[in-house]
Design a protein around this motif. Structure first.
Motif, PDB file in Angstrom:
ATOM      1  N   ASP A  65     -25.950 -27.776  21.650  1.00 22.32           N
ATOM      2  CA  ASP A  65     -27.026 -26.861  21.266  1.00 22.32           C
ATOM      3  C   ASP A  65     -26.584 -25.428  21.568  1.00 22.32           C
ATOM      4  N   LYS A  66     -26.256 -24.683  20.533  1.00 17.60           N
ATOM      5  CA  LYS A  66     -25.753 -23.317  20.709  1.00 17.60           C
ATOM      6  C   LYS A  66     -26.793 -22.395  21.356  1.00 17.60           C
ATOM      7  N   ALA A  67     -28.041 -22.808  21.360  1.00 17.03           N
ATOM      8  CA  ALA A  67     -29.073 -22.030  22.046  1.00 17.03           C
ATOM      9  C   ALA A  67     -28.837 -22.013  23.559  1.00 17.03           C
ATOM     10  N   GLN A  68     -27.978 -22.897  24.047  1.00 23.49           N
ATOM     11  CA  GLN A  68     -27.642 -22.962  25.469  1.00 23.49           C
ATOM     12  C   GLN A  68     -26.631 -21.886  25.887  1.00 23.49           C
ATOM     13  N   GLU A  69     -26.061 -21.163  24.928  1.00 27.44           N
ATOM     14  CA  GLU A  69     -24.980 -20.215  25.251  1.00 27.44           C
ATOM     15  C   GLU A  69     -25.419 -19.105  26.205  1.00 27.44           C
ATOM     16  N   ASP A  70     -26.666 -18.657  26.129  1.00 23.58           N
ATOM     17  CA  ASP A  70     -27.131 -17.646  27.086  1.00 23.58           C
ATOM     18  C   ASP A  70     -27.127 -18.212  28.503  1.00 23.58           C
ATOM     19  N   HIS A  71     -27.514 -19.474  28.635  1.00 26.78           N
ATOM     20  CA  HIS A  71     -27.494 -20.129  29.943  1.00 26.78           C
ATOM     21  C   HIS A  71     -26.059 -20.298  30.436  1.00 26.78           C
ATOM     22  N   VAL A  72     -25.145 -20.655  29.533  1.00 28.63           N
ATOM     23  CA  VAL A  72     -23.728 -20.757  29.884  1.00 28.63           C
ATOM     24  C   VAL A  72     -23.230 -19.409  30.410  1.00 28.63           C
ATOM     25  N   GLN A  73     -23.565 -18.336  29.698  1.00 29.26           N
ATOM     26  CA  GLN A  73     -23.135 -16.997  30.116  1.00 29.26           C
ATOM     27  C   GLN A  73     -23.689 -16.658  31.496  1.00 29.26           C
ATOM     28  N   SER A  74     -24.948 -16.968  31.733  1.00 27.47           N
ATOM     29  CA  SER A  74     -25.560 -16.691  33.030  1.00 27.47           C
ATOM     30  C   SER A  74     -24.850 -17.455  34.151  1.00 27.47           C
ATOM     31  N   LEU A  75     -24.565 -18.719  33.930  1.00 25.33           N
ATOM     32  CA  LEU A  75     -23.853 -19.523  34.938  1.00 25.33           C
ATOM     33  C   LEU A  75     -22.428 -19.017  35.139  1.00 25.33           C
ATOM     34  N   TRP A  76     -21.780 -18.607  34.058  1.00 28.72           N
ATOM     35  CA  TRP A  76     -20.425 -18.051  34.130  1.00 28.72           C
ATOM     36  C   TRP A  76     -20.427 -16.810  35.014  1.00 28.72           C
ATOM     37  N   GLU A  77     -21.387 -15.925  34.786  1.00 29.41           N
ATOM     38  CA  GLU A  77     -21.483 -14.703  35.586  1.00 29.41           C
ATOM     39  C   GLU A  77     -21.742 -15.016  37.053  1.00 29.41           C
ATOM     40  N   GLU A  78     -22.643 -15.952  37.316  1.00 29.91           N
ATOM     41  CA  GLU A  78     -22.948 -16.313  38.704  1.00 29.91           C
ATOM     42  C   GLU A  78     -21.726 -16.931  39.388  1.00 29.91           C
ATOM     43  N   THR A  79     -20.987 -17.742  38.668  1.00 23.68           N
ATOM     44  CA  THR A  79     -19.778 -18.354  39.224  1.00 23.68           C
ATOM     45  C   THR A  79     -18.747 -17.279  39.562  1.00 23.68           C
ATOM     46  N   ILE A  80     -18.595 -16.295  38.697  1.00 28.47           N
ATOM     47  CA  ILE A  80     -17.658 -15.191  38.971  1.00 28.47           C
ATOM     48  C   ILE A  80     -18.131 -14.384  40.172  1.00 28.47           C
ATOM     49  N   ARG A  81     -19.425 -14.094  40.264  1.00 29.99           N
ATOM     50  CA  ARG A  81     -19.963 -13.344  41.420  1.00 29.99           C
ATOM     51  C   ARG A  81     -19.599 -14.028  42.728  1.00 29.99           C
ATOM     52  N   GLN A  82     -19.740 -15.335  42.758  1.00 31.47           N
ATOM     53  CA  GLN A  82     -19.419 -16.092  43.970  1.00 31.47           C
ATOM     54  C   GLN A  82     -17.918 -16.113  44.218  1.00 31.47           C
ATOM     55  N   ALA A  83     -17.149 -16.399  43.185  1.00 32.06           N
ATOM     56  CA  ALA A  83     -15.702 -16.564  43.340  1.00 32.06           C
ATOM     57  C   ALA A  83     -15.010 -15.267  43.742  1.00 32.06           C
ATOM     58  N   ILE A  84     -15.496 -14.137  43.284  1.00 33.00           N
ATOM     59  CA  ILE A  84     -14.820 -12.874  43.585  1.00 33.00           C
ATOM     60  C   ILE A  84     -14.852 -12.566  45.078  1.00 33.00           C
ATOM     61  N   MET A  85     -15.807 -13.142  45.788  1.00 31.00           N
ATOM     62  CA  MET A  85     -15.894 -12.937  47.238  1.00 31.00           C
ATOM     63  C   MET A  85     -15.012 -13.917  48.008  1.00 31.00           C
ATOM     64  N   GLU A  86     -14.644 -15.019  47.369  1.00 28.75           N
ATOM     65  CA  GLU A  86     -13.922 -16.078  48.075  1.00 28.75           C
ATOM     66  C   GLU A  86     -12.459 -16.207  47.670  1.00 28.75           C
ATOM     67  N   ALA A  87     -12.149 -15.951  46.432  1.00 29.51           N
ATOM     68  CA  ALA A  87     -10.844 -16.286  45.874  1.00 29.51           C
ATOM     69  C   ALA A  87      -9.756 -15.283  46.255  1.00 29.51           C
TER      70      ALA A  87
END
Length: 174
Positions: A65-87
């Motif tokens: 469901d391509k309507a999920q892409e905004d949710h994918v983007q939001s999760l992608w951003e949150e994952t990067i926010r977390q990883a940038i502090m740890e990686a």
């Protein structure tokens, strides 16, 4: 005694078509440099997790469901926010075929660091390989995108220097 601040991670953006080897390369880097804390972030992995959570089935582009892409983007951003502090190294293993879209991502990632130096950013470029080879690779993948998508991606792939300019543009103009 003062605690030293953790240095900013090295950010690696992959650039290449589907089936060009970006994810395989990223996983190989994690194995080869196991002493480093390397995070690999891919929108495809986020899509697969969401899809499985909702359906209990492996991911399929045909029923996604391509309507999920905004949710994918939001999760992608949150994952990067977390990883940038740890990686130590953050590999963002997506196609990134459009330099005009890559530039704001680079600026956004720079803005996440409130202290310390800007993270160093580089490009891992996967040059185009013959379409027939891409199609063969794609057909061997669980979630193939198909020849039409690969052709369109090859047409959009630009010379490597365009992507380097995109991640360096704001920093050098300031």
């Amino acid at each position: 005694m003062l605690l030293e601040e953790k240095p900013s991670p090295l950010i690696i953006f992959t650039v290449g078509t589907s089936a060009s080897g970006k994810s395989t390369w990223a996983r190989a880097m994690q194995s080869q440099y196991s002493s480093l804390n390397i995070h690999v972030i891919e929108r495809d992995a986020i899509r697969a997790a969401l899809y499985y959570e909702a359906s209990g089935q492996p991911f399929s582009w045909k029923t996604w469901d391509k309507a999920q892409e905004d949710h994918v983007q939001s999760l992608w951003e949150e994952t990067i926010r977390q990883a940038i502090m740890e990686a130590d190294v953050l590999i963002i293993a997506d196609t990134h075929l459009d330099p005009e879209r890559l530039a704001p991502y680079a600026e956004w990632i720079r803005s996440l660091r409130t202290t310390g130096s800007d993270p160093e950013m580089i490009i891992q470029y996967f040059s185009s390989i013959p379409l027939i080879d891409l199609i063969r690779r794609d057909q061997g993948r669980v979630n193939s995108v198909g020849g039409a998508v690969l052709r369109e991606q090859l047409q959009r792939l630009q010379p490597e220097e365009h992507y380097w300019r995109a991640i360096e543009s704001k920093r050098t103009s300031q």
